[in-house]
Write an enzyme that holds these catalytic residues in place. Structure first.
Site, PDB file in Angstrom:
ATOM      1  N   HIS A   8     -18.301   5.562  24.738  1.00 27.84           N
ATOM      2  CA  HIS A   8     -18.161   5.810  26.168  1.00 27.84           C
ATOM      3  C   HIS A   8     -16.729   5.572  26.623  1.00 27.84           C
ATOM      4  O   HIS A   8     -16.254   4.439  26.629  1.00 27.84           O
ATOM      5  CB  HIS A   8     -19.126   4.866  26.911  1.00 27.84           C
ATOM      6  CG  HIS A   8     -19.117   5.006  28.388  1.00 27.84           C
ATOM      7  ND1 HIS A   8     -18.687   4.010  29.222  1.00 27.84           N
ATOM      8  CD2 HIS A   8     -19.512   6.027  29.187  1.00 27.84           C
ATOM      9  CE1 HIS A   8     -18.821   4.407  30.478  1.00 27.84           C
ATOM     10  NE2 HIS A   8     -19.323   5.624  30.486  1.00 27.84           N
ATOM     11  N   HIS A  55     -11.743   9.382  34.070  1.00 25.63           N
ATOM     12  CA  HIS A  55     -13.115   9.199  34.544  1.00 25.63           C
ATOM     13  C   HIS A  55     -13.338   9.697  35.969  1.00 25.63           C
ATOM     14  O   HIS A  55     -14.438  10.124  36.329  1.00 25.63           O
ATOM     15  CB  HIS A  55     -13.530   7.727  34.461  1.00 25.63           C
ATOM     16  CG  HIS A  55     -14.937   7.502  34.907  1.00 25.63           C
ATOM     17  ND1 HIS A  55     -15.265   7.042  36.164  1.00 25.63           N
ATOM     18  CD2 HIS A  55     -16.111   7.716  34.276  1.00 25.63           C
ATOM     19  CE1 HIS A  55     -16.575   6.975  36.275  1.00 25.63           C
ATOM     20  NE2 HIS A  55     -17.124   7.376  35.147  1.00 25.63           N
TER      21      HIS A  55
HETATM   22 CA    CA Z   1     -18.740  10.108  31.650  1.00 27.42          CA
END
Ligand code: CA
Length: 320
Positions: A16, A58
């Site tokens: 992630h 992000h």
């Molecule tokens: Ca993402």
């Protein structure tokens, strides 16, 4: 759904934002570390710059992960935020990327992670990251995939940029052209996921992300998805779901132990893979002692197909 042959029975480990538990998210260093830790897929969140470059970041804002406010003090919008879309790549290159700050921007989001005032990390483009992954695949002989997320496509369109089209083109340029290729394309926007498949003819595996504010508070746009009929309909054009992990379990009234909500079973019966997010060693969910306990329970009891993790090495060990 196809899985990597090496881990046939284990959930895929999806790094992630890279090994973001150890190095600033979405830096090449964090991605290289995740690769070396044995991740199966590396995640890229994708937004667009002023000159149409695809940037791995992000948020549409860039002020919580770089020194943009110091470098370009006059370039915030009226809401007081600095947007990737307002800078060209050459300008973005001058920024120092650092460990993520909290929403207020006055302290690290995760206090025990990489120090936010250290390091000389730079903004990365989607092309650069793909070239690193493909280069490593060649030099190591491994086959690690990519997992790009189309961020805020409607916002980008209002800004005059078709993010989905641009991402698909870049993926095609690098040989990602069918469901056999090592890529999942993910997006939260249900209309955009349909558009990707039907209007843009996306030939790749698609993941519908599903957010929730709390375990039983699901935004309206996802409510209909969480039924047998909703899952069946989704399965006609997506390959899997990327739900917040809190949608997959609840705590039993009697003893507080985790029990399934039935989400994964419903998805599996519809033929959908389930890749919940986000597993963190420094943010263990209620009902579990450690991140390892949590992941093992999700793998063994719920039988998830993949996991978004900030700590790919710990996830690999827990699943081993
Ligand atoms: Ca993402």
């Amino acid at each position: 759904m196809d899985r990597l042959p090496r881990h046939k029975s284990l959930p895929l480990i999806i790094a992630h934002r890279g090994a973001s538990g150890y190095l600033p998210e979405h830096t090449l260093a964090a991605k290289a570390l995740a690769y070396g830790m044995g991740a199966d897929y590396l995640e890229q969140d994708v937004v667009a710059s002023k000159d149409g470059e695809l940037i791995v970041c992000h948020d549409i804002h860039i002020d919580r992960v770089t020194d943009v406010a110091d470098r370009f003090p006059d370039r915030a919008r009226d809401d007081g935020r600095w947007y990737v879309r307002d800078f060209d790549l050459a300008e973005l290159r001058t920024l120092r990327v650092h460990e993520r700050l909290n929403d207020a921007g006055d302290a690290p989001a995760f206090p025990n992670r990489f120090p936010a005032d250290r390091g000389d990390f730079r903004v990365v483009t989607l092309r650069e990251e793909i070239e690193m992954v493909q280069g490593l695949n060649r030099s190591t002989g491994r086959q690690v995939g990519i997992y790009p997320e189309i961020k805020e496509p409607a916002w980008h369109r209002a800004e005059g940029f078709d993010l989905s089209r641009a991402v698909l083109q870049t993926l095609a340029d690098y040989g990602y052209r069918s469901k056999d290729d090592l890529v999942f394309v993910q997006c939260f926007d249900p209309a955009e996921v349909q558009r990707l498949r039907f209007e843009l003819g996306c030939p790749l595996r698609l993941i519908q992300l599903i957010d929730a504010i709390a375990p039983k508070v699901v935004p309206e746009q996802y409510e209909a998805m969480l039924t047998e009929a909703g899952m069946a309909q989704l399965a006609s054009f997506v390959d899997g779901l990327g739900p917040w992990f809190g949608l997959l379990y609840e705590l039993a009234d009697i003893d507080g132990h985790p029990v399934s909500t039935g989400f994964v079973k419903l998805a599996h019966e519809a033929g959908l893979a389930v890749h919940p997010y986000t597993f963190r060693a420094d943010q263990v969910a209620p009902g579990f002692e450690t991140d390892g306990d949590m992941l093992r329970w999700f793998a063994e009891t719920l039988k998830i197909d993949g996991v978004f993790t900030d700590f790919p090495d710990r996830s690999r060990v827990a699943l081993g």
